[in-house]
Design a protein around this motif. Structure first.
Motif, PDB file in Angstrom:
ATOM      1  N   SER A 153       0.831  -1.212   0.000  1.00 44.21           N
ATOM      2  CA  SER A 153       0.000   0.000   0.000  1.00 44.21           C
ATOM      3  C   SER A 153       0.864   1.260   0.000  1.00 44.21           C
ATOM      4  N   GLU A 154       1.995   1.246   0.704  1.00 42.13           N
ATOM      5  CA  GLU A 154       2.897   2.402   0.684  1.00 42.13           C
ATOM      6  C   GLU A 154       3.482   2.612  -0.708  1.00 42.13           C
ATOM      7  N   LEU A 155       3.850   1.512  -1.373  1.00 42.46           N
ATOM      8  CA  LEU A 155       4.393   1.612  -2.728  1.00 42.46           C
ATOM      9  C   LEU A 155       3.345   2.125  -3.707  1.00 42.46           C
ATOM     10  N   ALA A 200       3.527   5.523  -5.836  1.00 43.06           N
ATOM     11  CA  ALA A 200       3.379   5.510  -7.298  1.00 43.06           C
ATOM     12  C   ALA A 200       2.283   6.478  -7.723  1.00 43.06           C
ATOM     13  N   GLY A 201       1.189   6.521  -6.989  1.00 43.14           N
ATOM     14  CA  GLY A 201       0.111   7.465  -7.296  1.00 43.14           C
ATOM     15  C   GLY A 201       0.576   8.897  -7.196  1.00 43.14           C
ATOM     16  N   GLN A 202       1.390   9.201  -6.189  1.00 41.64           N
ATOM     17  CA  GLN A 202       1.922  10.556  -6.037  1.00 41.64           C
ATOM     18  C   GLN A 202       2.827  10.929  -7.211  1.00 41.64           C
ATOM     19  N   HIS A 203       3.629   9.986  -7.677  1.00 38.37           N
ATOM     20  CA  HIS A 203       4.506  10.261  -8.821  1.00 38.37           C
ATOM     21  C   HIS A 203       3.696  10.490 -10.084  1.00 38.37           C
ATOM     22  N   LEU A 204       2.604   9.740 -10.236  1.00 41.84           N
ATOM     23  CA  LEU A 204       1.758   9.927 -11.417  1.00 41.84           C
ATOM     24  C   LEU A 204       1.098  11.308 -11.382  1.00 41.84           C
ATOM     25  N   LEU A 205       0.660  11.729 -10.198  1.00 38.32           N
ATOM     26  CA  LEU A 205       0.058  13.060 -10.065  1.00 38.32           C
ATOM     27  C   LEU A 205       1.079  14.157 -10.369  1.00 38.32           C
ATOM     28  N   ILE A 206       2.290  13.982  -9.895  1.00 45.45           N
ATOM     29  CA  ILE A 206       3.337  14.984 -10.138  1.00 45.45           C
ATOM     30  C   ILE A 206       3.638  15.052 -11.638  1.00 45.45           C
ATOM     31  N   GLY A 207       3.664  13.877 -12.271  1.00 43.67           N
ATOM     32  CA  GLY A 207       3.953  13.829 -13.719  1.00 43.67           C
ATOM     33  C   GLY A 207       2.871  14.537 -14.529  1.00 43.67           C
ATOM     34  N   LYS A 208       1.632  14.525 -14.045  1.00 36.85           N
ATOM     35  CA  LYS A 208       0.530  15.181 -14.760  1.00 36.85           C
ATOM     36  C   LYS A 208       0.371  16.633 -14.356  1.00 36.85           C
ATOM     37  N   GLY A 209       1.190  17.061 -13.372  1.00 38.29           N
ATOM     38  CA  GLY A 209       1.139  18.445 -12.919  1.00 38.29           C
ATOM     39  C   GLY A 209      -0.029  18.756 -12.017  1.00 38.29           C
ATOM     40  N   LYS A 210      -0.587  17.746 -11.343  1.00 35.10           N
ATOM     41  CA  LYS A 210      -1.736  17.974 -10.480  1.00 35.10           C
ATOM     42  C   LYS A 210      -1.367  18.086  -9.008  1.00 35.10           C
ATOM     43  N   ALA A 211      -0.140  17.808  -8.661  1.00 34.21           N
ATOM     44  CA  ALA A 211       0.237  17.831  -7.242  1.00 34.21           C
ATOM     45  C   ALA A 211       0.595  19.216  -6.784  1.00 34.21           C
TER      46      ALA A 211
END
Length: 111
Positions: free
Chosen positions: A94-96, A100-111
């Motif tokens: 769950s931590e991984l 991974a979800g946080q990295h995907l959000l950062i990649g899309k510029g939503k974080a």
């Protein structure tokens, strides 16, 4: 400060004595030397890490575990061994996934 009667003196003295005992205990604890880091020999360190002595020697040889050497003897600080064990923590699934979800959000510029 309230005025005490003669009959109240024994109880007031008992309270005062109890407070003095607590203060003395606190001062003694403050003056006590701080607990020093325990130094372990090879057998103690192996037992602490739940390893055989030979396995610990292998880890020392590969410099995988923190150690100190004086002459031909090896010594280990308990806090360093504890920290070494903690650094080996693996993340849960769950931590991984959250990472991974946080990295995907950062990649899309939503974080």
């Amino acid at each position: 400060m309230e005025n005490l009667t003669f009959d109240q003196l024994p109880q007031a003295m008992r309270l005062l004595h109890d407070k003095m005992d607590r203060l003395e205990l606190l001062l003694t604890e403050l003056r006590a030397p701080q607990e020093t880091d325990a130094v372990l020999n090879v057998k103690q360190a192996a037992a602490f890490l739940h390893l055989s002595v030979s396995s610990l020697y292998v880890k020392v040889c590969h410099r995988e575990v923190p150690f100190n050497k004086r002459g031909k003897r090896l010594y280990f600080y308990k806090t360093e061994l504890d920290e070494w064990v903690r650094k080996g923590r693996r993340k849960t699934v769950s931590e991984l996934q959250e990472e991974a979800g946080q990295h995907l959000l950062i990649g899309k510029g939503k974080a």
